[in-house]
Motif scaffolding. Structure first.
Motif, PDB file in Angstrom:
ATOM      1  N   ASN A 254       7.281  -2.852  10.993  1.00  0.00           N
ATOM      2  CA  ASN A 254       6.199  -2.439  10.100  1.00  0.00           C
ATOM      3  C   ASN A 254       5.538  -1.149  10.580  1.00  0.00           C
ATOM      4  O   ASN A 254       5.215  -0.256   9.785  1.00  0.00           O
ATOM      5  N   VAL A 257       7.336   2.212   9.817  1.00  0.00           N
ATOM      6  CA  VAL A 257       7.215   2.632   8.420  1.00  0.00           C
ATOM      7  C   VAL A 257       5.824   3.218   8.158  1.00  0.00           C
ATOM      8  O   VAL A 257       5.679   4.279   7.530  1.00  0.00           O
ATOM      9  N   ASP A 363       3.336  -8.044   4.491  1.00  0.00           N
ATOM     10  CA  ASP A 363       4.420  -7.270   3.884  1.00  0.00           C
ATOM     11  C   ASP A 363       4.075  -5.789   3.988  1.00  0.00           C
ATOM     12  O   ASP A 363       2.987  -5.358   3.604  1.00  0.00           O
ATOM     13  N   GLU A 365       4.945  -3.261   2.356  1.00  0.00           N
ATOM     14  CA  GLU A 365       4.647  -2.589   1.092  1.00  0.00           C
ATOM     15  C   GLU A 365       3.176  -2.771   0.720  1.00  0.00           C
ATOM     16  O   GLU A 365       2.538  -1.844   0.200  1.00  0.00           O
ATOM     17  N   ASP A 366       2.626  -3.941   0.984  1.00  0.00           N
ATOM     18  CA  ASP A 366       1.206  -4.157   0.720  1.00  0.00           C
ATOM     19  C   ASP A 366       0.343  -3.283   1.628  1.00  0.00           C
ATOM     20  O   ASP A 366      -0.675  -2.722   1.199  1.00  0.00           O
ATOM     21  N   LEU A 368       1.187  -0.380   3.014  1.00  0.00           N
ATOM     22  CA  LEU A 368       1.315   1.010   2.579  1.00  0.00           C
ATOM     23  C   LEU A 368       0.462   1.280   1.342  1.00  0.00           C
ATOM     24  O   LEU A 368      -0.233   2.308   1.252  1.00  0.00           O
ATOM     25  N   GLU A 369       0.513   0.372   0.404  1.00  0.00           N
ATOM     26  CA  GLU A 369      -0.284   0.540  -0.820  1.00  0.00           C
ATOM     27  C   GLU A 369      -1.775   0.539  -0.495  1.00  0.00           C
ATOM     28  O   GLU A 369      -2.550   1.326  -1.055  1.00  0.00           O
TER      29      GLU A 369
END
Length: 389
Positions: A254, A257, A363, A365-366, A368-369
């Motif tokens: 994580n 990224v 997650d 993606e959560d 990053l958002e």
């Protein structure tokens, strides 16, 4: 035995009295003796079966002789510093944890222990700081919060030549990624509240001595001063350590990224992350550790922008501490390092707009958002050059 196996089967492994695969919580303050001086355990401050199992486990996974469990990371640091006497001089990493700076400059100075804060990434500066009364070099690597890297083996060479002790705070890397004793350290310590516990439910400190002599001295201090960890917290810590390997690997993935995302974001001026090839000490860390960890620090335009960011994030919890399953966010200048005078912070590079994040297991993606939405309105005047892992 491989690392993940050792985390589960190291130390005592299972209860020798019952065969239980989870060491029981021995909630006892004293123990029956079979005769005066004939006992396995005498008094819980001196030794407790649950705490002893934890202490043997941390000694095993760090590759040391003896382990010791304390009521907090600061209690562990305090016990280690109590190895020294009035008139002794210690060299510490300059970018050291704020609590360490505070206890050395506001408490132990009262007892005549002298300290110098030195950039331990510069070996020439380390050697020049050694005085006739210097007894030890104490390093953090990576440091908190700028993630500076010190070459453990190189500093160990200096300490052995000068007959000094080498103390390493291994909190950020954990023994899953880095084992300083194998690189020449004499003492390793942890704020076990962080990655070793891993679930924001225990406060603890751990110390490992590389040899029996230091182990005996530390046990004498632990028993004499009494800052021991209780059996319930010892049990929680052992439970957390069992999953350290899988947690650190997922956190590592994580973090890579998120660090790349921040490095390319126009509202972020600078990113501190050892996994970047451009990060000072990247190669040294790569050679002495198996991973780059879950900590990232980055700067935005101002303290105001940093505070605004903290208000907008949803999945990054504004909180002290680090190393847990949930992602945390903080402003070191106002929180973990507030005890360091501002002039000193700025001299070290701890800017008012510096933000520190501890990446968790959500997650990615959560995450990053979440960061993207919180940063989207920040547009500094100067765009920085993207960094790459």
């Amino acid at each position: 035995m491989k690392k993940k196996t050792r985390l589960i089967h190291g130390g005592v492994g299972r209860d020798p009295y019952t065969g239980a695969v989870s060491i029981p919580i021995y909630q006892a303050s004293t123990f029956k003796q079979d005769g005066v001086g004939n006992f396995k355990y005498e008094y819980a401050r001196t030794g407790n079966p649950t705490r002893e199992a934890l202490e043997k486990l941390i000694a095993d996974i760090e590759g040391g002789s003896r382990g010791f469990a304390f009521g907090s990371g600061m209690a562990a640091i305090t016990a280690v510093v109590q190895l020294f006497s009035a008139g002794d001089h210690l060299i510490l990493t300059d970018d050291v944890y704020g609590g360490t700076f505070r206890v050395m400059t506001k408490v132990f100075n009262r007892f005549g222990v002298d300290v110098s804060f030195v950039d331990t990434t510069d070996l020439d500066k380390v050697e020049r700081a050694i005085l006739p009364n210097t007894k030890a070099i104490y390093i953090e690597t990576p440091t908190n919060p700028l993630l500076k890297i010190t070459d453990i083996q190189a500093v160990s060479k200096i300490t052995k030549e000068q007959d000094l002790l080498l103390i390493v705070d291994n909190t950020f890397s954990t023994p899953y990624w880095q084992t300083p004793i194998s690189l020449g350290a004499d003492i390793v310590l942890h704020s076990a509240t962080k990655y070793l516990g891993g679930h924001s439910d225990v406060v603890a400190g751990l110390v490992v001595a590389a040899n029996d002599k230091l182990g005996g001295e530390l046990h004498f201090i632990q028993n004499s001063t009494g800052g021991v960890l209780g059996p319930q917290d010892s049990w929680l810590l052992m439970r957390g350590i069992k999953t350290l390997g899988v947690r650190m690997e997922e956190i590592e993935a994580n973090t890579r990224v998120i660090a790349s995302f921040l490095a390319e974001h126009p509202s972020v001026e600078k990113v501190y992350y050892p996994g970047f090839e451009e990060h000072p000490g990247h190669t040294i860390h790569k050679n002495q550790a198996g991973g780059f960890g879950g900590m990232i620090s980055f700067t935005v335009e101002s303290e105001e922008k940093a505070l605004d960011l903290l208000k907008k994030v949803q999945y990054f919890t504004l909180a002290e501490s680090l190393g847990a399953v949930e992602s945390l966010i903080s402003i070191p200048a106002l929180m973990t390092h507030a005890s360091i005078p501002r002039e000193r912070r700025l001299e070290l590079g701890i800017e008012d707009g510096l933000v520190r994040i501890s990446v968790g297991l959500e997650d990615v993606e959560d995450l990053l958002e979440d960061l993207g939405k919180a940063l989207e309105q920040h547009t500094p005047n100067i765009l920085k050059k993207p960094a790459h892992i």
